[in-house]
Design a protein around this motif. Structure first.
Motif, PDB file in Angstrom:
ATOM      1  N   ARG A 116     -45.092  -9.419 -48.881  1.00  0.00           N
ATOM      2  CA  ARG A 116     -44.509 -10.504 -48.095  1.00  0.00           C
ATOM      3  C   ARG A 116     -44.089 -11.660 -48.995  1.00  0.00           C
ATOM      4  NH1 ARG A 116     -47.927 -12.443 -43.079  1.00  0.00           N
ATOM      5  NH2 ARG A 116     -47.274 -10.344 -42.441  1.00  0.00           N
ATOM      6  N   THR A 173     -40.204 -13.166 -49.389  1.00  0.00           N
ATOM      7  CA  THR A 173     -39.885 -14.570 -49.127  1.00  0.00           C
ATOM      8  C   THR A 173     -39.497 -15.330 -50.381  1.00  0.00           C
ATOM      9  OG1 THR A 173     -42.246 -15.107 -49.319  1.00  0.00           O
ATOM     10  CG2 THR A 173     -41.376 -14.669 -47.103  1.00  0.00           C
ATOM     11  N   GLY A 195     -42.355 -13.988 -42.350  1.00  0.00           N
ATOM     12  CA  GLY A 195     -43.398 -14.952 -42.634  1.00  0.00           C
ATOM     13  C   GLY A 195     -43.582 -15.915 -41.476  1.00  0.00           C
TER      14      GLY A 195
END
Length: 361
Positions: free
Chosen positions: A41, A45, A215
């Protein structure tokens, strides 16, 4: 000693798209690369960047995504650039720009299959999921000049599809009053039942964060909530799922369970050409309806102008009661003199000269 060529790593804005094109979850990517789900993740991002052998394994996994049929970017449309960059590390020869229809078809082929499965998690209805995604892409084609230059065209379509799927007006449709057949697996049935019992904002937050892999800031922005509210909704949804399914207490297992539930539904999306044709047909119908309404309004206005009075007519005053007038007397019984006179008149001859020329007295 020959070394394998280094595969360039795509930018952070494209890593999630490349993963979703292969129908992979963050947990699956983390397992194949050998890292945690939170690390994947962070890579998507842009908070961190993979290095060394993990970076090469991650880039190879993303580079295995099949490229579109015509991978040529449109200089002014970010959607074509996003789809074209799926072929990571390849040098593409210059070619003619994509037409709007080709760019739309590339975006549809890239997003529609995964988006239908995600929408199924929100509604629990296969037909409604297909309708919502098709309607979202119809709106995207109708507003293609705006969607084509959007920084995240896939996110634009996803948000529109979620809004269509969670619309409260579906409850009044006869075809959606009765529930569809549940999944065959008992665990999938329980998970789908828990999802449908959650309020729509909580359900959408759970699907976006643990299902899609966004997110918390991106999830909060797409659900139009603050990050703190998104965290509260996510924790509440996870608690509701864990109460019924304790084996899904781990977020990675919950993400895998959501992916499995969406995959077992066996959903298919319509062809992009039929979606574009439906959008154009719907636009023509609305245009004709607007023209007909305008003509009817003009006709009603013209008729009103021709039939309206041209001068002022004062209103008639309402009637008033006149007091002081004696009531009309009703005929009473005849007196003796009146009865004698009536009897005399009845016995007198009513014809003859004496009747015409009375004699003087």
């Amino acid at each position: 000693m020959t070394q394998s060529p280094t595969i360039p790593l795509p930018p952070p804005t494209e890593r999630r798209r490349l993963r979703e094109s292969q129908s992979l979850t963050q947990a699956q990517v983390a397992e194949r690369v050998g890292v945690s789900r939170e690390t994947v993740r962070a890579w998507e991002t842009g908070r961190t960047t993979p290095r060394g052998r993990k970076a090469q394994r991650y880039a190879s996994l993303l580079a295995s995504t099949p490229a579109p049929a015509t991978p040529t970017p449109i200089p002014t449309a970010t959607v074509a650039v996003a789809v074209t960059e799926a072929a990571v590390g390849e040098e593409l020869p210059p070619a003619a720009p994509l037409t709007p229809a080709q760019a739309f078809d590339a975006l549809y082929a890239f997003c529609a299959p995964t988006l239908v499965r995600q929408t199924y998690l929100l509604t629990g209805r296969r037909e409604l999921a297909r309708e919502s995604v098709e309607r979202a892409f119809q709106l995207a084609w109708h507003r293609w000049p705006e969607v084509a230059v959007d920084p995240d065209p896939a996110g634009w379509v996803r948000a529109t599809a979620y809004e269509c799927a969670l619309s409260p007006w579906h409850r009044f449709r006869p075809r959606h009053r009765h529930p569809e057949a549940p999944p065959a697996d008992p665990a999938d049935r329980t998970l789908l039942s828990v999802l449908l019992e959650l309020p729509p904002p909580y359900r959408r937050t759970l699907v976006l964060h643990d299902g899609v892999g966004l997110g918390l800031p991106e999830t909060a922005a797409e659900t139009e909530a603050s990050t703190r509210a998104a965290v509260g909704r996510l924790l509440h949804a996870r608690t509701a799922v864990t109460t019924r399914l304790p084996e899904l207490a781990d977020p990675d297992r919950l993400s895998s369970g959501l992916a499995g539930l969406a995959t077992h539904a066996r959903l298919r999306a319509a062809r992009p050409s039929s979606v574009r044709a439906g959008s154009e047909r719907r636009a023509r119908s609305w245009t004709r309806a607007a023209i007909a309404f305008t003509v009817a309004l003009i006709g009603a206005t013209t008729f009103t102008l021709h039939t309206a009075p041209t001068r002022y007519e004062p209103p008639v005053a309402p009637g008033t009661t006149v007091e002081g007038v004696p009531p009309q007397a009703a005929p009473g019984p005849l007196s003796r003199t009146e009865r004698d006179l009536r009897k005399k008149l009845e016995n007198t001859t009513s014809s003859g000269p004496r009747r015409v020329h009375p004699e003087p007295r």
